[in-house]
Design an enzyme around this catalytic site. Structure first.
Site, mmCIF file in Angstrom:
data_model
loop_
_atom_site.group_PDB
_atom_site.id
_atom_site.type_symbol
_atom_site.label_atom_id
_atom_site.label_comp_id
_atom_site.label_asym_id
_atom_site.label_seq_id
_atom_site.Cartn_x
_atom_site.Cartn_y
_atom_site.Cartn_z
ATOM 1 C CB VAL A 93 -0.956 0.003 1.217
ATOM 2 C CG1 VAL A 93 -1.873 -1.210 1.182
ATOM 3 C CG2 VAL A 93 -0.182 0.041 2.529
ATOM 4 N N PRO A 96 2.673 7.608 1.875
ATOM 5 C CG PRO A 96 0.691 8.833 1.816
ATOM 6 C CD PRO A 96 1.228 7.440 1.964
ATOM 7 C CB THR A 135 9.384 2.450 0.752
ATOM 8 O OG1 THR A 135 9.659 1.831 -0.510
ATOM 9 C CG2 THR A 135 10.647 3.061 1.330
ATOM 10 C CD GLU A 165 10.118 -4.428 -6.577
ATOM 11 O OE1 GLU A 165 9.725 -5.512 -6.134
ATOM 12 O OE2 GLU A 165 11.057 -4.347 -7.387
ATOM 13 C CG PHE A 166 15.609 -2.365 -4.707
ATOM 14 C CD1 PHE A 166 16.049 -1.278 -3.958
ATOM 15 C CD2 PHE A 166 15.580 -3.616 -4.103
ATOM 16 C CE1 PHE A 166 16.468 -1.434 -2.639
ATOM 17 C CE2 PHE A 166 16.002 -3.785 -2.779
ATOM 18 C CZ PHE A 166 16.450 -2.683 -2.043
ATOM 19 C CB ALA A 226 20.486 3.144 2.544
ATOM 20 N NE ARG A 264 38.404 4.863 -7.521
ATOM 21 C CZ ARG A 264 39.334 5.723 -7.116
ATOM 22 N NH1 ARG A 264 39.950 5.544 -5.966
ATOM 23 N NH2 ARG A 264 39.666 6.754 -7.861
ATOM 24 C CG PHE A 276 15.401 13.970 -7.516
ATOM 25 C CD1 PHE A 276 14.371 13.860 -6.585
ATOM 26 C CD2 PHE A 276 16.655 14.372 -7.060
ATOM 27 C CE1 PHE A 276 14.572 14.148 -5.238
ATOM 28 C CE2 PHE A 276 16.867 14.668 -5.713
ATOM 29 C CZ PHE A 276 15.827 14.556 -4.808
ATOM 30 C CB CYS A 280 10.042 6.676 -4.036
ATOM 31 S SG CYS A 280 8.547 5.679 -4.052
HETATM 32 N N1 LIG Z 1 6.078 3.739 -7.333
HETATM 33 C C1 LIG Z 1 7.252 3.135 -7.344
HETATM 34 O O1 LIG Z 1 7.921 3.085 -8.363
HETATM 35 C C2 LIG Z 1 7.788 2.456 -6.126
HETATM 36 C C3 LIG Z 1 7.105 2.515 -4.910
HETATM 37 N N2 LIG Z 1 7.608 1.865 -3.804
HETATM 38 C C4 LIG Z 1 6.853 1.857 -2.545
HETATM 39 O O2 LIG Z 1 5.761 0.938 -2.693
HETATM 40 C C5 LIG Z 1 4.624 1.395 -1.951
HETATM 41 C C6 LIG Z 1 3.426 1.490 -2.878
HETATM 42 O O3 LIG Z 1 3.701 2.473 -3.854
HETATM 43 P P1 LIG Z 1 2.806 2.631 -5.160
HETATM 44 O O4 LIG Z 1 2.462 1.297 -5.695
HETATM 45 O O5 LIG Z 1 3.497 3.617 -6.018
HETATM 46 O O6 LIG Z 1 1.478 3.301 -4.510
HETATM 47 P P2 LIG Z 1 0.057 3.467 -5.187
HETATM 48 O O7 LIG Z 1 -0.582 4.620 -4.520
HETATM 49 O O8 LIG Z 1 0.175 3.441 -6.672
HETATM 50 O O9 LIG Z 1 -0.721 2.117 -4.782
HETATM 51 C C7 LIG Z 1 -1.107 1.798 -3.490
HETATM 52 C C8 LIG Z 1 -2.496 1.148 -3.545
HETATM 53 O O10 LIG Z 1 -2.819 0.643 -2.252
HETATM 54 C C9 LIG Z 1 -4.232 0.730 -2.099
HETATM 55 N N3 LIG Z 1 -4.560 0.617 -0.683
HETATM 56 C C10 LIG Z 1 -4.239 1.463 0.327
HETATM 57 N N4 LIG Z 1 -4.693 0.970 1.505
HETATM 58 C C11 LIG Z 1 -5.316 -0.197 1.234
HETATM 59 C C12 LIG Z 1 -5.969 -1.180 2.028
HETATM 60 N N5 LIG Z 1 -6.052 -1.050 3.351
HETATM 61 N N6 LIG Z 1 -6.508 -2.261 1.425
HETATM 62 C C13 LIG Z 1 -6.418 -2.403 0.082
HETATM 63 N N7 LIG Z 1 -5.796 -1.520 -0.733
HETATM 64 C C14 LIG Z 1 -5.247 -0.429 -0.161
HETATM 65 C C15 LIG Z 1 -4.557 2.085 -2.706
HETATM 66 O O11 LIG Z 1 -5.928 2.155 -3.065
HETATM 67 C C16 LIG Z 1 -3.624 2.112 -3.922
HETATM 68 O O12 LIG Z 1 -4.261 1.664 -5.113
HETATM 69 C C17 LIG Z 1 5.047 2.712 -1.302
HETATM 70 O O13 LIG Z 1 5.479 2.445 -0.001
HETATM 71 C C18 LIG Z 1 6.207 3.168 -2.163
HETATM 72 O O14 LIG Z 1 7.114 3.950 -1.420
HETATM 73 C C19 LIG Z 1 8.748 1.128 -3.873
HETATM 74 C C20 LIG Z 1 9.447 1.012 -5.055
HETATM 75 C C21 LIG Z 1 9.023 1.661 -6.277
HETATM 76 O O1 LIG Z 2 11.472 3.521 -4.519
HETATM 77 C C1 LIG Z 2 11.137 3.888 -5.624
HETATM 78 O O2 LIG Z 2 10.043 4.408 -5.885
HETATM 79 C C2 LIG Z 2 12.053 3.764 -6.796
HETATM 80 O O3 LIG Z 2 12.626 5.090 -6.988
HETATM 81 C C3 LIG Z 2 13.453 5.206 -8.131
HETATM 82 O O4 LIG Z 2 12.730 4.902 -9.311
HETATM 83 P P1 LIG Z 2 11.793 5.979 -10.054
HETATM 84 O O5 LIG Z 2 11.492 7.111 -9.139
HETATM 85 O O6 LIG Z 2 10.664 5.225 -10.621
HETATM 86 O O7 LIG Z 2 12.658 6.505 -11.295
HETATM 87 P P2 LIG Z 2 14.198 6.924 -11.475
HETATM 88 O O8 LIG Z 2 14.644 6.386 -12.768
HETATM 89 O O9 LIG Z 2 15.007 6.605 -10.292
HETATM 90 O O10 LIG Z 2 14.090 8.498 -11.637
HETATM 91 C C4 LIG Z 2 13.732 9.334 -10.545
HETATM 92 C C5 LIG Z 2 13.889 10.784 -10.969
HETATM 93 O O11 LIG Z 2 15.284 11.114 -11.103
HETATM 94 C C6 LIG Z 2 15.516 11.688 -12.386
HETATM 95 N N1 LIG Z 2 16.882 11.326 -12.814
HETATM 96 C C7 LIG Z 2 17.265 10.034 -12.854
HETATM 97 C C8 LIG Z 2 18.555 9.701 -13.222
HETATM 98 C C9 LIG Z 2 19.471 10.700 -13.550
HETATM 99 O O12 LIG Z 2 20.659 10.461 -13.892
HETATM 100 N N2 LIG Z 2 19.059 11.990 -13.506
HETATM 101 C C10 LIG Z 2 17.784 12.330 -13.126
HETATM 102 O O13 LIG Z 2 17.441 13.530 -13.090
HETATM 103 C C11 LIG Z 2 14.423 11.125 -13.261
HETATM 104 O O14 LIG Z 2 14.202 11.912 -14.402
HETATM 105 C C12 LIG Z 2 13.250 11.121 -12.302
HETATM 106 O O15 LIG Z 2 12.647 12.392 -12.246
HETATM 107 C C13 LIG Z 2 14.613 4.209 -8.013
HETATM 108 O O16 LIG Z 2 15.406 4.276 -9.195
HETATM 109 C C14 LIG Z 2 14.077 2.788 -7.822
HETATM 110 O O17 LIG Z 2 15.173 1.891 -7.609
HETATM 111 C C15 LIG Z 2 13.153 2.759 -6.599
HETATM 112 O O18 LIG Z 2 12.598 1.469 -6.440
#
Ligand SMILES: NC(=O)C1=CN([C@@H]2O[C@H](COP(=O)(O)OP(=O)(O)OC[C@H]3O[C@@H](n4cnc5c(N)ncnc54)[C@H](O)[C@@H]3O)[C@@H](O)[C@H]2O)C=CC1
Ligand SMILES: O=C(O)[C@H]1O[C@H](OP(=O)(O)OP(=O)(O)OC[C@H]2O[C@@H](n3ccc(=O)[nH]c3=O)[C@H](O)[C@@H]2O)[C@H](O)[C@@H](O)[C@@H]1O
Length: 471
Positions: A93, A96, A135, A165-166, A226, A264, A276, A280
């Site tokens: 979920v 924010p 996260t 998740e990364f 981190a 390095r 950026f 996240c």
């Molecule tokens: N967006 C990304 O690229 C990344 C996000 N994360 C982390 O993953 C987590 C989720 O992020 P997103 O998928 O982007 O969020 P999102 O807002 O797109 O999705 C979360 C979903 O959870 C649902 N939800 C909330 N409470 C609920 C409940 N009690 N029961 C059922 N559904 C519920 C919401 O309706 C929503 O659709 C966050 O902690 C974020 O920091 C980690 C890596 C990458």
């Molecule tokens: O926790 C998360 O949500 C995720 O956050 C980032 O992923 P994301 O935000 O989807 O996209 P990125 O490719 O990291 O870009 C983030 C922002 O940095 C900017 N960026 C990226 C790289 C760069 O060299 N310069 C730069 O300005 C991008 O344009 C963007 O606005 C991380 O790359 C993921 O590993 C992580 O899982």
């Protein structure tokens, strides 16, 4: 006790992480039934839509969903049923930044995690492995365990894992198919290690075992914060250098190339930009700042806070540069903003730099035309309404319009601002754009994607982030 063989997975949260992650698990593990549940009916309907109009845009995602949906991948709003039937549950979920109360503006809002955890405790009739996918701040797993143990039925035991998740948006599917690593944190007890082995067993269907890292719970939680903090720190570092380049005549591309050539340092994530964005980086760094402050480590907190402050500075510096270059006023001038998503290949706009720029241009009473190939118009209006307080949408619409193409957005404009690195902006017919613009015609490249020399030959005056050339 031996590790449980997972056959039924439930994922709570069908968002950017839960959706793609568990769709890929379903694809790669046809013997496991995966049900992704969410309270948001519209979102679930979109995941189930007959024509695969999925709620998020992610290259390759619809192909994965097409193969697995209805076979062993299901989307539902029946959260309780999903929980009850599963032997492993991902909590994916949203977390924010808190908007009010203690830690407002910094701490993560764990309300959704807590509600999901309480629901698991309330409806479970058998033991489960509960996996923290969202996260979260360090030691959240402990709070989850306390809630689960205090509310569970006598025959249920819960093992908690952290499995951050990364994936990055825009490359989610390839990141999930071939992750650099899968991180699993568990208690270092026999039961904790068994639970870890069960989840590792799921991933090992397609991820080489040497890429599946097992660590302690708290290390796993902290590693996620981190990793994002260090990635964002690289961008702020290169952006700080881009300001020096502009002031000295150095070229940030050349500097980043030279620095990144050192093995390095490495050459990835050194691209200067207008700042950026994304849901996240800022949120997770502020979370780390809050954690550091809570632990009475103010110097550590100040160190990480500076990464976000540098990002804010970069956005402000960029919009000021536009005003300064356009003869110190943009009042009544038309500016085309190309790109609204926070990066290319996504329709996600959360914390997009474009929003800050448009807000600044609006405050200077400029007229703004926006074009983005993916972002829904409603999303743009919702973001601008939130960003520009006390201004009704109909007033915003007097200054801002959304165009159907880049060419249309640039028509009659004094300046073009490139805010997102969509590939199509590289390939625009710039000569045609030039014809339709007021002169002198300016281009501000916030993403280092255009060939400035080529555009200058057409007649444009070009400013590129991190380059000190005169326009
Ligand atoms: N967006 C990304 O690229 C990344 C996000 N994360 C982390 O993953 C987590 C989720 O992020 P997103 O998928 O982007 O969020 P999102 O807002 O797109 O999705 C979360 C979903 O959870 C649902 N939800 C909330 N409470 C609920 C409940 N009690 N029961 C059922 N559904 C519920 C919401 O309706 C929503 O659709 C966050 O902690 C974020 O920091 C980690 C890596 C990458
Ligand atoms: O926790 C998360 O949500 C995720 O956050 C980032 O992923 P994301 O935000 O989807 O996209 P990125 O490719 O990291 O870009 C983030 C922002 O940095 C900017 N960026 C990226 C790289 C760069 O060299 N310069 C730069 O300005 C991008 O344009 C963007 O606005 C991380 O790359 C993921 O590993 C992580 O899982």
């Amino acid at each position: 006790m031996a590790p449980v063989k997972v056959t039924k997975i439930c994922c709570i949260g069908a968002g950017y992480v839960g959706g793609p992650t568990c769709a890929v698990i379903a694809l790669k593990c046809p013997h496991i039934t995966v049900t992704i549940v969410d309270l948001n009916q519209a979102r679930v309907d979109a995941w189930n839509s007959p024509d695969f109009k999925l709620p998020i845009y992610e290259p390759g995602l619809d192909d994965v969903v097409r193969q697995a949906r209805g076979r062993n991948l299901f989307f539902s709003t029946d959260v309780d049923k999903g929980i009850k039937e599963a032997d492993l549950i991902f909590v994916s979920v949203n977390t924010p930044t808190k908007k009010s109360g203690v830690g407002a503006g910094f701490a993560a809002d764990l309300n959704y995690v807590e509600l999901a955890t309480r629901r698991i405790a309330h409806v479970s009739e058998s033991s489960k492995i509960v996996v923290e996918k969202s996260t979260v701040p360090c030691r959240t797993a402990e709070s989850m365990r306390t809630i689960l143990e205090a509310n569970s039925k006598p025959n249920c035991r819960f093992d908690i894992l952290s499995n951050p998740e990364f994936l990055a948006e825009g490359t989610a599917i390839s990141d999930l198919f071939g992750p650099d690593r899968v991180l699993i944190g568990s208690l270092q007890t026999p039961e904790g290690k068994d639970a870890c082995a069960s989840l590792a067993g799921v991933y090992s269907n397609w991820v080489p075992t040497n890429r599946i890292l097992s660590v302690g719970l708290w290390s796993s939680e902290l590693s996620k914060l981190a990793a994002n903090a260090m990635l964002a720190q690289r961008i702020s570092s290169v952006n700080a250098l881009s300001a020096i380049c502009e002031a000295t005549g150095a070229n940030i591309d050349e500097v980043a190339h030279a620095v990144g050539y050192d093995s390095r340092v490495g050459n990835k994530f050194l691209r200067a930009s207008v700042g950026f964005g994304g849901s996240c980086f800022q949120k997770d760094i502020l979370n780390l700042v809050y954690l550091s402050e809570s632990l009475h480590l103010p110097e550590v907190a100040a160190y990480w806070r500076q990464v976000v402050e540098m990002n804010e500075y970069q956005k402000k510096r960029f919009s000021k540069n536009v005003v300064d270059t356009l003869f110190n006023t943009i009042t009544g001038k038309r500016i085309a903003v190309l790109g609204f998503a926070f990066k290319a290949d996504t329709g996600d706009t959360r914390e997009s730099a474009a929003i800050t720029l448009i807000k600044d241009f609006q405050a200077e009473r400029a007229l703004v035309n926006i074009y983005d190939p993916q972002v829904e118009h409603n999303q743009i209006w919702a973001d601008l309404t939130e960003a520009i307080p006390n201004t009704p949408l109909e007033n915003i619409k007097k200054q801002v319009t959304i165009s159907a193409s880049a060419l249309e957005a640039c028509k009659g404009a004094e300046a073009v601002v490139i805010a997102t690195e969509w590939k199509e902006f590289r390939d625009i017919d710039w000569a045609l754009v030039y014809e339709g613009m007021n002169k002198p015609a300016f281009v501000f490249d916030g993403r280092l994607i255009i060939d400035a020399e080529k555009l200058r030959k057409i007649g444009f005056k070009v400013k590129t982030i991190g380059r000190g050339e005169r326009v």
